[in-house]
Design an enzyme around this catalytic site. Structure first.
Site, PDB file in Angstrom:
ATOM      1  N   ASP A 162       0.835  -1.204   0.000  1.00  0.00           N
ATOM      2  CA  ASP A 162       0.000   0.000   0.000  1.00  0.00           C
ATOM      3  C   ASP A 162       0.869   1.254   0.000  1.00  0.00           C
ATOM      4  OD1 ASP A 162      -2.041  -1.753   0.093  1.00  0.00           O
ATOM      5  OD2 ASP A 162      -2.791  -1.176   2.069  1.00  0.00           O
ATOM      6  N   ALA A 163       1.974   1.192   0.764  1.00  0.00           N
ATOM      7  CA  ALA A 163       2.848   2.363   0.860  1.00  0.00           C
ATOM      8  C   ALA A 163       3.474   2.693  -0.484  1.00  0.00           C
ATOM      9  CB  ALA A 163       3.943   2.108   1.902  1.00  0.00           C
TER      10      ALA A 163
ATOM     11  N   SER B  62     -35.544  -6.857 -15.108  1.00  0.00           N
ATOM     12  CA  SER B  62     -35.111  -7.771 -14.062  1.00  0.00           C
ATOM     13  C   SER B  62     -35.199  -9.186 -14.626  1.00  0.00           C
ATOM     14  CB  SER B  62     -35.971  -7.611 -12.821  1.00  0.00           C
ATOM     15  OG  SER B  62     -37.322  -7.680 -13.179  1.00  0.00           O
ATOM     16  N   LEU B  63     -34.789 -10.163 -13.834  1.00  0.00           N
ATOM     17  CA  LEU B  63     -34.773 -11.532 -14.332  1.00  0.00           C
ATOM     18  C   LEU B  63     -35.853 -12.355 -13.655  1.00  0.00           C
ATOM     19  CD1 LEU B  63     -30.958 -12.349 -14.389  1.00  0.00           C
ATOM     20  CD2 LEU B  63     -32.420 -11.692 -16.291  1.00  0.00           C
TER      21      LEU B  63
ATOM     22  N   ASP C  73     -25.072  -9.599  -4.936  1.00  0.00           N
ATOM     23  CA  ASP C  73     -26.144  -8.984  -4.166  1.00  0.00           C
ATOM     24  C   ASP C  73     -25.789  -7.523  -3.910  1.00  0.00           C
ATOM     25  OD1 ASP C  73     -28.562  -8.946  -2.987  1.00  0.00           O
ATOM     26  OD2 ASP C  73     -27.971 -10.039  -1.177  1.00  0.00           O
TER      27      ASP C  73
ATOM     28  N   ARG D 254     -30.179   1.701 -11.710  1.00  0.00           N
ATOM     29  CA  ARG D 254     -31.239   1.053 -12.473  1.00  0.00           C
ATOM     30  C   ARG D 254     -32.566   1.795 -12.299  1.00  0.00           C
ATOM     31  NH1 ARG D 254     -35.341  -2.423 -11.455  1.00  0.00           N
ATOM     32  NH2 ARG D 254     -35.937  -3.796 -13.152  1.00  0.00           N
TER      33      ARG D 254
ATOM     34  N   GLU E 133     -22.951  -4.474 -11.475  1.00  0.00           N
ATOM     35  CA  GLU E 133     -23.481  -4.359 -10.132  1.00  0.00           C
ATOM     36  C   GLU E 133     -22.403  -3.711  -9.262  1.00  0.00           C
ATOM     37  OE1 GLU E 133     -26.423  -6.043 -10.207  1.00  0.00           O
ATOM     38  OE2 GLU E 133     -27.039  -6.165  -8.099  1.00  0.00           O
TER      39      GLU E 133
ATOM     40  N   LYS F 202     -27.489 -17.567 -18.441  1.00  0.00           N
ATOM     41  CA  LYS F 202     -27.805 -16.893 -19.697  1.00  0.00           C
ATOM     42  C   LYS F 202     -27.472 -17.791 -20.879  1.00  0.00           C
ATOM     43  CE  LYS F 202     -26.379 -12.474 -17.696  1.00  0.00           C
ATOM     44  NZ  LYS F 202     -25.213 -11.586 -17.562  1.00  0.00           N
TER      45      LYS F 202
ATOM     46  N   CYS G 235     -59.217  -2.079  17.926  1.00  0.00           N
ATOM     47  CA  CYS G 235     -58.098  -1.471  17.207  1.00  0.00           C
ATOM     48  C   CYS G 235     -57.095  -0.889  18.209  1.00  0.00           C
ATOM     49  CB  CYS G 235     -58.601  -0.363  16.280  1.00  0.00           C
ATOM     50  SG  CYS G 235     -57.262   0.580  15.506  1.00  0.00           S
TER      51      CYS G 235
ATOM     52  N   CYS H 182     -57.296   3.253  17.648  1.00  0.00           N
ATOM     53  CA  CYS H 182     -58.463   4.100  17.915  1.00  0.00           C
ATOM     54  C   CYS H 182     -59.486   3.415  18.813  1.00  0.00           C
ATOM     55  CB  CYS H 182     -59.120   4.528  16.604  1.00  0.00           C
ATOM     56  SG  CYS H 182     -59.950   3.159  15.767  1.00  0.00           S
TER      57      CYS H 182
ATOM     58  N   CYS I  37     -60.299  -2.651  11.142  1.00  0.00           N
ATOM     59  CA  CYS I  37     -60.800  -1.501  11.879  1.00  0.00           C
ATOM     60  C   CYS I  37     -61.645  -0.720  10.869  1.00  0.00           C
ATOM     61  CB  CYS I  37     -59.639  -0.642  12.392  1.00  0.00           C
ATOM     62  SG  CYS I  37     -60.173   0.966  12.981  1.00  0.00           S
TER      63      CYS I  37
ATOM     64  N   CYS J  52     -59.692   6.488  11.580  1.00  0.00           N
ATOM     65  CA  CYS J  52     -58.677   5.904  12.471  1.00  0.00           C
ATOM     66  C   CYS J  52     -57.306   6.480  12.095  1.00  0.00           C
ATOM     67  CB  CYS J  52     -58.673   4.390  12.312  1.00  0.00           C
ATOM     68  SG  CYS J  52     -57.288   3.573  13.111  1.00  0.00           S
TER      69      CYS J  52
HETATM   70 ZN   LIG Z   1     -58.525   2.028  14.260  1.00  0.00          ZN
END
Ligand SMILES: [Zn+2]
Length: 717
Positions: free
Chosen positions: A32-33, A81-82, A128, A147, A187, A321, A441, A444, A459, A464
């Site tokens: 890294d240096a 989408s798939l 993901d 997207r 992605e 695919k 409820c 309410c 309800c 409400c």
């Molecule tokens: Zn309610």
């Protein structure tokens, strides 16, 4: 070139080389240096010669300026989408569909009759993360876009530039880099190590932790400060090349840099495309494999179901695919999915935890649904503290009780669910009492009701506060009136402060009222859950509301939240009745006479229109200046050749989607119905047709298979 110029070029090239070793191949050749030393030398030289600084220099990744917001980007080729496959059988069914379509298209009749040839596929690990579209112009990174909804995304170029796996300019050795504009899709994601590091920092600072890597990646890409994005250590993988000339499908046709003829450079296979992308210095996930047939695909999926834990990024499945791009073109796409690809999802992730309580949630329609409050537990990288329990019957059937040890499951994006109670309790804890649905409820205190045929308790109090809250969220949502910024926490404030009692009140809010409200940013996009004054955001919400007044009637009908009226029914009603006044006064027969509007929807619209409170609401909205008319094209009154005829579609058609077949029949004046009766003119059936076809046979209704149907349609063209 001057000495300085050539030293600059050499430094940039070496830095890019080491970026690739580190960020793409995960195999650094220098420390890294040493890398920092190269970068510092470049920075010093550029500081002395500002005229020689190029936009694609590695020093120019972070622009240093916070952006104001993100511009909208139209995707020339929609980002579809798939379709998903959840097991081996569904993978094989996908393969059979592909082979059937291709065999049908074969020129040679004997080839079509024989057993279809095996198809070669490319299997890739499914990342993901967040889908991204990168545009390069003459080899230089021009733009990065999210997207979004598939048709329109956001311009996140400043953030994309900070991701070191993504080259600012494509490598010019190897296969010709395409001139002009080319779009590359992939992605962006947060590597596991980066996610863990980030959460360690959050913990040390005493801040709340991020729940999972995917949402954090998505939130990061939408952050307005590129320098923060740069620090997160995002990764990227690409997997597709698009040129914008083939809507729906995704083959490419690019002119090579040195082709005098202007003939398109064309890769024949997806494998060759991936190899070219990698040769240009783009990050291609290296574990992809060419599979000669579906059996090899099944084996690949099984192998990675086990191996994926050892990867440095999260994967939730395998993308499969068709390798041959000419075959892809033949297969095409439905309105939603390409037919030449599918996503295999790895089996759901499970965990056990303690169910501490069962609570209920009041929805927009008053539906009261129970959910499980859990002792937080990690499942597949996310912390789960709640799970759905669907309805009271579900709770009774599973007989889960507060205090139980439970098995929970999380699959993909779905809200986790409680699978079952683990009995007897592993620690011998005695069970509590069976859970009872509350009679009133929680918000309410109204008595809850349930229709005999329904499983859902409701309800019925239309004022409400819980219902109002959900209704307002729905009203403002993207597919309804589309009022950006008017989310859950702001709605809470508006109700608590007594500023809004119905939809129409929204249109009387002033910037001054909104600016001073204090709202916690909503999860999971928020960086930190810190309450802040709305300020400019509040002013923007008022502007968004103002803009929403001119929405088409279809959006308003949907936004009103009339029961059973979804987006599609709302659009149909708007198209036919043209104005809110007419919709509110049409008798139920007129509503029902519209194709696609069934008796349930018609009755529900009528019931809504007859309620004086709703009439009052519509008057208030009108007075506030909300558009009450439709500008959508009027349905043609011209009778078509199929006018008065009713068709039923059943089974899977291979050459077109259900929607395409419906549209084709409707264009000719025909009506498409969901159920078979004596009045049905004809049943069109595809593969795996079930009871509707049997019923048609029993009633003696005419039937057409797909080949006959296509011949029938072509007779009208
Ligand atoms: Zn309610």
């Amino acid at each position: 070139m001057s000495d300085i110029g050539s030293r600059l070029a050499e430094l940039r090239q070496r830095i890019r080389h080491h970026e690739e070793r580190y960020y793409i191949h995960n195999d650094p050749q220098i420390s890294d240096a040493e890398f920092d030393e190269l970068l510092h030398e470049l920075e010093r030289l550029e500081a002395d010669h500002p005229d020689l600084v190029a936009l694609d220099s590695p020093t120019q990744r972070v622009g240093g300026r916070t952006v104001e917001g993100f511009a909208t980007v139209e995707h020339i080729v929609p980002m579809l989408s798939l379709d998903n496959a959840y097991n081996e059988e569904e993978l094989r069914a996908f393969d059979e569909r592909v082979r059937r379509v291709i065999a049908k298209g074969a020129v040679d009749a004997t080839a079509a009759a024989a057993e279809p040839e095996p198809i070669a596929y490319i299997a890739e690990l499914k990342i993901d993360g967040l889908s991204i579209a990168l545009t390069y112009e003459d080899g230089r990174l021009l733009r990065g876009a999210t997207r979004g909804d598939g048709a329109r995304g956001e311009d996140v170029t400043a953030n994309v530039r900070t991701i070191r796996a993504i080259p600012l300019s494509l490598r010019r050795s190897g296969p010709a880099v395409p001139p002009g504009r080319v779009e590359i899709r992939g992605e962006v994601y947060l590597p596991r190590a980066a996610f863990e590091k980030l959460n360690r920092e959050m913990e040390q600072a005493g801040d709340p932790l991020f729940a999972n890597a995917r949402n954090t990646a998505a939130g990061t890409m939408r952050n307005l400060d590129p320098s923060l994005v740069s620090k997160r250590g995002m990764g990227a993988f690409v997997y597709q090349l698009v040129d914008g000339r083939s809507p729906g499908s995704a083959p490419l046709a690019l002119a090579p840099a040195d082709a005098a003829s202007g003939e398109g450079l064309r890769y024949d296979t997806h494998a060759a495309t991936l190899e070219a992308l990698a040769a240009w210095g783009l990050p291609v996930e290296s574990h992809w494999r060419r599979c000669a047939n579906i059996e090899e695909v099944v084996a690949f999926c099984a192998e990675w179901g086990d191996r994926r834990q050892a990867l440095e990024f999260d994967t939730d499945g395998v993308v499969i695919k068709v390798d041959d791009l000419a075959l892809r073109e033949k297969l095409g796409a439905t309105a939603k999915f390409p037919r030449w690809a599918t996503a295999f999802k790895f089996p759901a992730q499970q965990a056990t935890t303690t169910l501490t309580a069962i609570d209920v949630n009041v929805g927009r329609t008053g539906a009261v649904t129970p959910y499980a409050v859990l002792e937080p537990v990690k499942v597949a990288g996310s912390t789960i503290s709640m799970a759905t329990l669907h309805n009271a019957e579900d709770v009774a059937r599973k007989d889960v009780r507060p205090g139980d040890r439970v098995l929970i499951e999380k699959g993909g994006d779905v809200i986790p669910k409680v699978v079952k109670a683990i009995l007897p309790h592993p620690d011998g804890v005695p069970r509590g009492e069976p859970w009872q649905m509350p009679t009133h409820c929680p918000e309410c205190r109204s008595l809850l009701h349930r229709d005999d045929e329904e499983v859902v308790w409701r309800c019925e109090n239309t004022s409400c506060p819980a219902r109002l809250r959900r209704s307002l969220e729905h009203f403002a949502s993207r597919t309804a009136m589309n009022v950006e910024g008017l989310g859950a926490s702001l709605v809470d404030q508006l109700i608590d402060q007594g500023l809004v009692h119905d939809y129409a009140d929204l249109y009387h809010l002033t910037p001054e009222q909104l600016e001073t409200l204090v709202v916690a940013p909503k999860e999971p996009k928020s960086e930190r859950a810190v309450a802040r004054k709305l300020g400019k955001v509040g002013r923007n919400v008022v502007a968004q509301l103002e803009r929403s007044k001119s929405n088409d009637l279809s959006r308003l009908i949907y936004a009103l939240g009339i029961r059973h009226v979804g987006e599609k029914a709302a659009a149909t009603l708007a198209r036919h009745f043209r104005s809110m006044d007419r919709l509110m006064t049409e008798p139920v027969e007129a509503l029902q006479s519209v194709s696609e509007i069934g008796p349930v929807v018609a009755a529900s619209v009528r019931a809504f229109a007859e309620e004086p409170r709703n009439q009052q609401l519509v008057r208030k909205l009108k007075a506030a200046g909300v558009n009450m008319d439709s500008q959508a094209p009027e349905p043609s009154d011209q009778p078509g050749p199929l006018s008065g005829k009713t068709y039923v579609l059943t089974g899977t058609l291979t050459s077109m989607s259900r929607e395409e077949a419906t549209a084709a029949l409707e264009r000719l004046g025909g009506k498409v119905s969901g159920s078979v009766s004596k009045k049905t003119t004809c049943v069109v059936f595809g593969a795996d047709a079930g009871s509707k076809l049997e019923k048609a046979e029993k009633l003696g209704v005419e039937r057409m298979d797909e080949a006959q149907f296509l011949a029938f349609l072509s007779a009208y063209n």
